[in-house]
Design a protein around this motif. Sequence first.
Motif, PDB file in Angstrom:
ATOM      1  N   MET A   1      -9.812 -20.169 -55.766  1.00 36.80           N
ATOM      2  CA  MET A   1      -8.641 -19.428 -55.300  1.00 36.80           C
ATOM      3  C   MET A   1      -9.081 -18.343 -54.330  1.00 36.80           C
ATOM      4  O   MET A   1     -10.010 -17.582 -54.603  1.00 36.80           O
ATOM      5  N   THR A   2      -8.447 -18.267 -53.190  1.00 40.58           N
ATOM      6  CA  THR A   2      -8.842 -17.258 -52.197  1.00 40.58           C
ATOM      7  C   THR A   2      -8.421 -15.875 -52.663  1.00 40.58           C
ATOM      8  O   THR A   2      -7.261 -15.643 -53.003  1.00 40.58           O
ATOM      9  N   LEU A   3      -9.383 -14.969 -52.671  1.00 37.70           N
ATOM     10  CA  LEU A   3      -9.118 -13.618 -53.139  1.00 37.70           C
ATOM     11  C   LEU A   3      -8.747 -12.726 -51.957  1.00 37.70           C
ATOM     12  O   LEU A   3      -7.822 -11.929 -52.017  1.00 37.70           O
ATOM     13  N   LEU A   4      -9.524 -12.898 -50.898  1.00 37.34           N
ATOM     14  CA  LEU A   4      -9.285 -12.081 -49.707  1.00 37.34           C
ATOM     15  C   LEU A   4      -9.335 -12.993 -48.490  1.00 37.34           C
ATOM     16  O   LEU A   4     -10.252 -13.793 -48.345  1.00 37.34           O
ATOM     17  N   SER A   5      -8.322 -12.876 -47.652  1.00 32.24           N
ATOM     18  CA  SER A   5      -8.289 -13.682 -46.449  1.00 32.24           C
ATOM     19  C   SER A   5      -8.132 -12.771 -45.243  1.00 32.24           C
ATOM     20  O   SER A   5      -7.093 -12.153 -45.051  1.00 32.24           O
ATOM     21  N   VAL A   6      -9.199 -12.670 -44.468  1.00 34.34           N
ATOM     22  CA  VAL A   6      -9.198 -11.772 -43.318  1.00 34.34           C
ATOM     23  C   VAL A   6      -9.007 -12.608 -42.066  1.00 34.34           C
ATOM     24  O   VAL A   6      -9.674 -13.622 -41.874  1.00 34.34           O
ATOM     25  N   GLU A   7      -8.089 -12.147 -41.227  1.00 32.95           N
ATOM     26  CA  GLU A   7      -7.746 -12.942 -40.059  1.00 32.95           C
ATOM     27  C   GLU A   7      -7.713 -12.053 -38.820  1.00 32.95           C
ATOM     28  O   GLU A   7      -6.950 -11.081 -38.781  1.00 32.95           O
ATOM     29  N   ASP A   8      -8.560 -12.332 -37.875  1.00 31.50           N
ATOM     30  CA  ASP A   8      -8.535 -11.664 -36.576  1.00 31.50           C
ATOM     31  C   ASP A   8      -8.534 -10.136 -36.717  1.00 31.50           C
ATOM     32  O   ASP A   8      -7.790  -9.427 -36.049  1.00 31.50           O
ATOM     33  N   GLY A  66      -5.673  -4.269 -35.479  1.00 28.15           N
ATOM     34  CA  GLY A  66      -4.895  -5.501 -35.474  1.00 28.15           C
ATOM     35  C   GLY A  66      -5.447  -6.495 -36.474  1.00 28.15           C
ATOM     36  O   GLY A  66      -6.495  -6.262 -37.090  1.00 28.15           O
ATOM     37  N   GLY A  67      -4.719  -7.571 -36.666  1.00 28.66           N
ATOM     38  CA  GLY A  67      -5.141  -8.603 -37.596  1.00 28.66           C
ATOM     39  C   GLY A  67      -4.595  -8.362 -38.983  1.00 28.66           C
ATOM     40  O   GLY A  67      -3.863  -7.403 -39.230  1.00 28.66           O
ATOM     41  N   ARG A  68      -4.971  -9.261 -39.897  1.00 28.75           N
ATOM     42  CA  ARG A  68      -4.476  -9.142 -41.260  1.00 28.75           C
ATOM     43  C   ARG A  68      -5.627  -9.288 -42.239  1.00 28.75           C
ATOM     44  O   ARG A  68      -6.647  -9.908 -41.948  1.00 28.75           O
ATOM     45  N   ALA A  69      -5.462  -8.691 -43.404  1.00 29.34           N
ATOM     46  CA  ALA A  69      -6.447  -8.862 -44.466  1.00 29.34           C
ATOM     47  C   ALA A  69      -5.639  -8.989 -45.761  1.00 29.34           C
ATOM     48  O   ALA A  69      -5.279  -7.995 -46.377  1.00 29.34           O
ATOM     49  N   ILE A  70      -5.298 -10.218 -46.111  1.00 28.81           N
ATOM     50  CA  ILE A  70      -4.417 -10.441 -47.266  1.00 28.81           C
ATOM     51  C   ILE A  70      -5.248 -10.484 -48.536  1.00 28.81           C
ATOM     52  O   ILE A  70      -6.127 -11.336 -48.689  1.00 28.81           O
ATOM     53  N   TYR A  71      -4.962  -9.547 -49.426  1.00 22.51           N
ATOM     54  CA  TYR A  71      -5.658  -9.517 -50.703  1.00 22.51           C
ATOM     55  C   TYR A  71      -4.817 -10.218 -51.756  1.00 22.51           C
ATOM     56  O   TYR A  71      -3.632  -9.895 -51.917  1.00 22.51           O
ATOM     57  N   ASP A  72      -5.400 -11.173 -52.454  1.00 19.63           N
ATOM     58  CA  ASP A  72      -4.760 -11.829 -53.584  1.00 19.63           C
ATOM     59  C   ASP A  72      -3.426 -12.471 -53.197  1.00 19.63           C
ATOM     60  O   ASP A  72      -2.527 -12.601 -54.025  1.00 19.63           O
ATOM     61  N   GLY A  73      -3.285 -12.821 -51.929  1.00 17.27           N
ATOM     62  CA  GLY A  73      -2.067 -13.480 -51.481  1.00 17.27           C
ATOM     63  C   GLY A  73      -0.825 -12.623 -51.529  1.00 17.27           C
ATOM     64  O   GLY A  73       0.285 -13.114 -51.290  1.00 17.27           O
ATOM     65  N   ILE A  75      -0.837  -8.739 -50.748  1.00 16.96           N
ATOM     66  CA  ILE A  75      -0.729  -7.481 -50.015  1.00 16.96           C
ATOM     67  C   ILE A  75      -1.648  -7.500 -48.799  1.00 16.96           C
ATOM     68  O   ILE A  75      -2.796  -7.926 -48.877  1.00 16.96           O
ATOM     69  N   ASP A  76      -1.094  -7.066 -47.681  1.00 11.80           N
ATOM     70  CA  ASP A  76      -1.887  -7.009 -46.449  1.00 11.80           C
ATOM     71  C   ASP A  76      -2.540  -5.635 -46.341  1.00 11.80           C
ATOM     72  O   ASP A  76      -1.873  -4.632 -46.089  1.00 11.80           O
ATOM     73  N   VAL A  77      -3.854  -5.610 -46.563  1.00 15.67           N
ATOM     74  CA  VAL A  77      -4.600  -4.353 -46.554  1.00 15.67           C
ATOM     75  C   VAL A  77      -4.451  -3.637 -45.211  1.00 15.67           C
ATOM     76  O   VAL A  77      -4.352  -2.415 -45.148  1.00 15.67           O
ATOM     77  N   ALA A  78      -4.370  -4.432 -44.135  1.00 16.66           N
ATOM     78  CA  ALA A  78      -4.302  -3.834 -42.807  1.00 16.66           C
ATOM     79  C   ALA A  78      -3.026  -3.032 -42.619  1.00 16.66           C
ATOM     80  O   ALA A  78      -2.992  -2.109 -41.805  1.00 16.66           O
ATOM     81  N   MET A  85      -3.227   1.533 -51.215  1.00 15.92           N
ATOM     82  CA  MET A  85      -4.675   1.357 -51.170  1.00 15.92           C
ATOM     83  C   MET A  85      -5.347   2.019 -52.366  1.00 15.92           C
ATOM     84  O   MET A  85      -6.310   1.500 -52.919  1.00 15.92           O
ATOM     85  N   GLN A  86      -4.828   3.187 -52.762  1.00 18.85           N
ATOM     86  CA  GLN A  86      -5.424   3.866 -53.911  1.00 18.85           C
ATOM     87  C   GLN A  86      -5.291   3.029 -55.172  1.00 18.85           C
ATOM     88  O   GLN A  86      -6.129   3.099 -56.067  1.00 18.85           O
ATOM     89  N   ARG A  87      -4.211   2.228 -55.252  1.00 21.81           N
ATOM     90  CA  ARG A  87      -4.084   1.344 -56.419  1.00 21.81           C
ATOM     91  C   ARG A  87      -5.076   0.187 -56.347  1.00 21.81           C
ATOM     92  O   ARG A  87      -5.527  -0.323 -57.358  1.00 21.81           O
ATOM     93  N   LEU A  88      -5.390  -0.235 -55.113  1.00 23.59           N
ATOM     94  CA  LEU A  88      -6.339  -1.350 -54.961  1.00 23.59           C
ATOM     95  C   LEU A  88      -7.785  -0.911 -55.183  1.00 23.59           C
ATOM     96  O   LEU A  88      -8.564  -1.592 -55.848  1.00 23.59           O
ATOM     97  N   ARG A  89      -8.118   0.252 -54.595  1.00 23.25           N
ATOM     98  CA  ARG A  89      -9.513   0.701 -54.672  1.00 23.25           C
ATOM     99  C   ARG A  89      -9.907   0.958 -56.120  1.00 23.25           C
ATOM    100  O   ARG A  89      -9.158   1.547 -56.880  1.00 23.25           O
TER     101      ARG A  89
END
Lengths: 567, 319, 279
Positions: A1-8, A66-73, A75-78, A85-89
């Motif tokens: 399962m993809t955990l983090l998907s970083v795009e561009d 720019g770009g996206r960083a989808i965590y756990d499908g 939330i987009d970190v970007a 973010m404080q909840r994620l970190r």
Amino acid sequence: MTLLSVEDLRVGFGRTGRETEVVHGVSFDVAAGETLAIVGESGSGKSVTAMAVNRLIDYGGGRILGGRAIYDGRIDVAAATEAEMQRLRGREIGMIFQEPMTALNPVLKVGTQIGEIFRKQHGMSGRAVRQASVRALDRVRIPDAARRLDQAPHQMSGGMLQRVMIAMALAGEPRLLIADEPTTALDVTIQAQIMALLAELQRETGTGLIFITHDIGLVAGLADRVLVMQGGKAVESGPIDRVLDRPSHDYTRHLLNAVPHFRAGQAVRTDGVRDGRAPALDVRDLAVRFPVGGGFLRRTRGEVHAVDGVSFDLVPGETLGIVGESGSGKSTTARAILNLVQPSAGAIDTEGRTAVQMVFQNPNASLNPRMDVRALLAEPVIAAGQRVDDAVVGRMRALLARVDLPDDLDRFPHEFSGGQRQRLCIARALMLNPRVLVLDEAVSALDVSVQAKVLDLLVDLQREFGLAYLFVSHDMAVVERIAHRIAVLYAGRIVEMGAARAVLSDPRHPYTRKLISAVPSIERRRIDYALDTEEVPSLLRPVGFQTPAQVWRQIGPDHRVASEQTA
Amino acid sequence: MNYVLRRLLMFPLVMLGVSVFVFVAIRLVPGDAITAMLGTESGLLTPAQRESLAAYFGLDQNWAVQYWRWLGGLVQGDLGLSVTYGQPVSQIIAERFPLTLELALLSMVIALLIGLPAGVFAATRAERPSDLIVRVFAMIGQSTPNFVVALLAIYVLSVGFGTLPTMGRFVPLTEDPLGNLAQLILPALALGTAFAAAVTRIARAAMLDILSEDYVRTARSKGFSQGYVIWRHALPNALIPVVTLSGVEFGYLLGGAVIVEQIFALPGVGRVVLDAILQRDYALVQGVVLFIAFNFLLVNLLVDLAYAALDPRIRYGAS
Amino acid sequence: MSFLRALLRHSSGRIGAIIIAVFAVAAILGLAGLTPHDPLAQDRLARLQAPGARYWMGTDLFGRDILSRLMVGIGQSFAVALLSVGLATSVGTVLGLTAAWFGRLWDGAVMRAMDVLLSFPAILLALLIVAIMGPGLVTSVVAIAIVYTPIFTRVVRGPALSLKTRSFVDAARTFGSSRRYILTRHLLANLVAPLTVQITLALAWALLTEAALSFLGLGAQPPNPSLGLMLSDSRNLMESAPWMLVFPALVIMLAVLGFNLLGDALRDLFDPRTRRALA
């Protein structure tokens, strides 16, 4: 399962609207339980990418452009807010940093810094916090965990602190762990232990791991996938075996081939000559002891035997590599030869004072920033009582040309790159026509590609001028490339010495074996590092203590090993 | 050697140096001591009377003996006798010191209450307008001498409100707390302005440095809020330089605020020194100056111990 | 030249430089006697006159021109500040440098002596010296120099100690460079930046101390004009002649502010971290 998907992903620094982009569109995925290694040299954008993934970059003057960083499908970190973010970190994304010595708060106890995670992130209080903290330290194999909790960071070694750091990162039970060069500041045997620990903990918890490093050899044993970065771009990515065995990009090939990697004696030099020529440097029974004062009147309570009965010689045209870890006495040996520390005993035979010159580890610190090239190169000449005349200036220009530096005597050190500065240091050391160069970690502060070039230069200069090198280094891969002979230093004494190939391919002393098995190598994939918490013995001895003489065993024509009692 | 122990051993050593310095300095003052003591009346003395007086005060001995005697007295708390007041120096100090102590404490409270929050606030909003405003005020505050603040305050008070604080007589806190505060608030403000500005600037600078430290980044990576990171991780580190500065300033304030005490006609330690020097009452100068230096060194010692409490690296002697 | 340009680009550096330049001109004119009126001349018909066309900043109780007196006062203050800071810098640099280099007993002796001097509040130490030497401008110079010598000693010793452990000093030792060469070319040359900052800030403090001493009547002696004395004179007249208070107060504040701003700007410019941000 993809955990983090970083795009561009694009990241920049500077004022809003006028940012300088340093990461130009990087894409990668990390799955749960998977290890992705991001490899690159300084300035490649690898650390910036890592810091962008949990948006710590916001606090370093950077911004995701720019770009996206989808965590756990989900939330987009970007695009996430700081509150999100404080909840994620910590809870979802944990992080381990490079310098364990500076990454922990110096004024707070270790226990406080671990405990606050259980308090704030898991809502624990009272005794439960302490119990959880002890478990967290136990988990990273820190012996005597309960006592360690009450210590301040500076009371612990670098390796221990990095374990604490890992314990802290895991305390929030994150599903993704980012490790930014977590072993770069550590000795190679400690590095092996930290790698082993990371691998084991990852198996236990199924965490996804992003491992940032400059050393492509290091990830061979750990990573599932590799992303190679250069100049802010991802130049190659893929499964570890494919990238290492069939690299498709030139830069990856360069990292794999042109950069020194440890090859267990397969890459040693073969131009060694030891035909009974008179040695250019002869060191006999060198000892350096530092008194340890204490008490009211600073009485000497004992002595640290930093170097204890070290003997070797060095003939013209030959390199002796002195390898060892921090505290082994290798730098003290080098400094004693130049009389920068006073030897307590022993004899050092050379041909006059200027026959031995030294090149230091950090080229930034070894060039006075207020002096131009002319003044820098003139200093040894002035010190030797000679006039700086046309002939000397001519020699300056010739040496600059020889080390591939521009023919400009009016520049200042800050106008050069790190590699160029080290070339300048080498040129300076050669101004007085020395016969021996002592190179103390001379390439350790340089980027890996620059390292290779400086090593080549050193080999050329050695052949041209018949120089003898005493090459002190912690880096086995580098030593393998330049040394004809190797001496292994442990706790102030040489434990094994001989021809480079013999020592590296057939180590006999237990410490040499441990050291060599800890060195990462491209050939060794997915290895199980053995955990080991043994520490270097104390070198503090009572005043007047005489260390028993070493007993040597001859292994081959040029290979001998000290018997084990001395270790 | 242990840090705390070393500090404790250093204290008497420097204090001894201070006593020698003060002793020699006083003896370098031109004119002989008898004349200085009796002023114009000394002209009436016969040479024999002079000699017996000198013998009585031990002035016929050499400096080493005189110093030794003086030191012996000091150890027993005997600071000598003031000629102008006709009282023991220690008694004069005991009368004047409460005012000075209160003034110094009040100034420090003002400085820390304003300076610390302002500095921390400015650092967290570095280079934004609010930071700039704080910095401009701190800069002006630091550049305004306390006597200028004092004079301007008196001017504003007298022209604007037609009133002035009680002068000349000290209203002790125990006697009339409100009157005491009304009397001291202006002098404390005058002394606290530059002090607060200095605290602001050093707190801001320290905080800015610390916010870029690795361990602050580590704390953020654990998912803590900005407030928690600043309060728990950054502030304890930033306090170290603030404590140093406050200690030095407070220590100096305990030496009396010579000019501000004079402007507000407050009978504090600073006034005593000034008067003693102008009146050439050297026993008094000697005693009070020594007392002031002792206080300063004591405060410094406390600051050093505070370091050890704040920073374990110092406590355990890491270099 | 490029450094001066960088200084003028720095906002507080620019303001500080302008203030100090204006004051320097006033000081030179004042010391050269080129004032609008004679600073000592008493105009009995124009006592306590408010600022106007003839006397731009008004007159004092004796009908003397405040502006002229201020100009001479600035000149004296600047002269005292420059001389005393110059003295303190030279002595402090030598002491700090040698203490750092030789270490051991010499270091201990020098630093303990400085500790003793630092145990007195600046104004108190200055008062002691005035008591010994008698009031006057020379006394002010000596007193302020003694007060600030320990500070310069510390400012030099700290960085000198860390420079001493840098590799370029090690390298110099391996070449066999002389002690003199190492102390001047390697240590002192790299101390120019912190020293410049410290000198600028010390000038601000020296102005303050000089004004304080003359305020107490222990600096320049009347009828010589001095900033502190003028402020002191204003105390009983501030309600009827506020210009006697406001102008000297403003002059002291601005002069100190100018040096403080300049010092801050220099610190920024010399600090590699901020230099990068400014570039």
